[in-house]
Scaffold this active site. Sequence first.
Site, PDB file in Angstrom:
ATOM      1  CG  ASP A 142      -1.801  -1.228   1.318  1.00 32.81           C
ATOM      2  OD1 ASP A 142      -2.167  -1.768   0.264  1.00 32.81           O
ATOM      3  OD2 ASP A 142      -2.107  -1.653   2.446  1.00 32.81           O
ATOM      4  CD  GLU A 151      -9.273  -1.904  -2.042  1.00 34.59           C
ATOM      5  OE1 GLU A 151      -9.953  -1.993  -1.004  1.00 34.59           O
ATOM      6  OE2 GLU A 151      -8.596  -2.851  -2.489  1.00 34.59           O
TER       7      GLU A 151
END
Length: 526
Positions: free
Chosen positions: A7, A179
Amino acid sequence: MAGFYPDPSITRVGDDYYLVNSTFAYFPGIPVLHSKDLKNWKQIGNVIERPSQMNFLGDQTSRGLFAPSINYWKGTYYVTCTLIDRKGNFVVTAKDPAGPWSDPVWLPQVKGIDPSLFFDTDKAYIVYNNDAPGNRPLYPGHRTIRTFEFDPVQLKVIGDEIQLVNGGVDISKKPVWIEGPHIFKRQQYYYLCAAEGGTSVNHSQVVFRSASPTGPYVPYEHNPILTQRNLDPNREHPITSAGHAELVEGPDGKTYAVFLAVRPYEGNFYNTGRETFIAPVKWQDGWPIINPDKQGIEYTYQADFKEVKQKDANPTSGNFAYRIKFEDKLAPELLFLRTRDTSWYKLDKGSGLTMNLKAETCMGKGNPAFIGKRQQHQNAVAITELSFNTNKDNEKAGLLIFQGENNFYYICKSTDQGKPVVQLYKGNSTLQKMELVTQTPIKDTKLQLKIEAKAAQYDFYYSIPGKKWNLLKKDMDGKFLSTETAGGFVGSLFALYATSSGVDSKNSARFSWIDYSGNDEVYHSK
């Protein structure tokens, strides 16, 4: 960034680049890495460094902190993130990205996950993933991207929530898990870049644009702008599951993307977790395309700007080897489980790291005597030197290869009926305890322990310092440590671990150092 660095989020401030990653239930949380050239990185701190900021006690390894984002505005650095299952989304600030970072300011109006900030000329916005409209999903994985205006001084939202994207690029095709959103401006357009398809093999990156930061956003007709899901999974040295990207301007004025992807050794089996990759971006008809003119993500790219080495930095990519010493402070990349409690360990330049045995075990959700270092290669070796003596069978000290509470192997020194042995254990979720695989008698207090990762197999060795290695067990199943088998979002760690197995103890173990080396074939062929 090899190994468990998922991430990624990046920001540029002048000639400096700062990168952050998810750490889930490990502590300290959210590493901050610095670079001048997008290649050579050095960890300069951690955002969640103080137990008073937060802890993850009671959380499973793959819960905790999800998907941080780093931004800079008018002398202040901002990190937004999600503490999943707890209080949700928050923001912290710092004047220096190395820290100290503030205590979290919670954002109760910002539901969902993956918040990031966008600073326009006169306003700021927080953009994030949220539930389906009215919390009534049309299909599993139906989500939205939403935004609030954000006050970067008072650290709170302003006005009403605005929905930017419903479902994804084309809701008629039932896209899932939109997302990891980021907004940025280029020329006259605002771009919303987000992941779609979930963080596994169907992962992708998509992009939308608008004349206004609050929309309406129009998707690029040739989305996705990055994915590996349509490639042959049996190709040589595959890189898969690519997405969760953020774009940044390089030193040459060109655009680059950092994103997560994985390196499986077979099928969807990988033990190194989701890693940080970088690829060039080409602008075509006003739209960004990541990894242009290629199908597969490359292990290396050529860039036409100067390389800037980082002083006193451990390498983060390619093949490498180094020793972590235990002197006046712990290396910033070392990880505890859920919090840091300095009462159970101490450092000494002469003797190394002394860890008190704790009753907590690595199968629980507390803070065991555990200090870990990421596995960063498919083929890796970790070695430590251990001084430990006991006459109690429940007392053990040694070296873990740890993926989660139930998925680990543990080579350790202990006793069997009071006689010293070196043992190998394996986590067992059915028994809710670790099971003995094998053991052998030993004589000496000081031992060296070695775990050798060979993609889908692991070998375990022990020796008296200065003597030859003795094989304790060969070819243990490495898929047991993979994300595919264990689930969750983390990679494997080599960890120093000392436990009294649920019983209080006054004993301790001393570790002199930990050596790590990685040697993957792909880097020999490039």
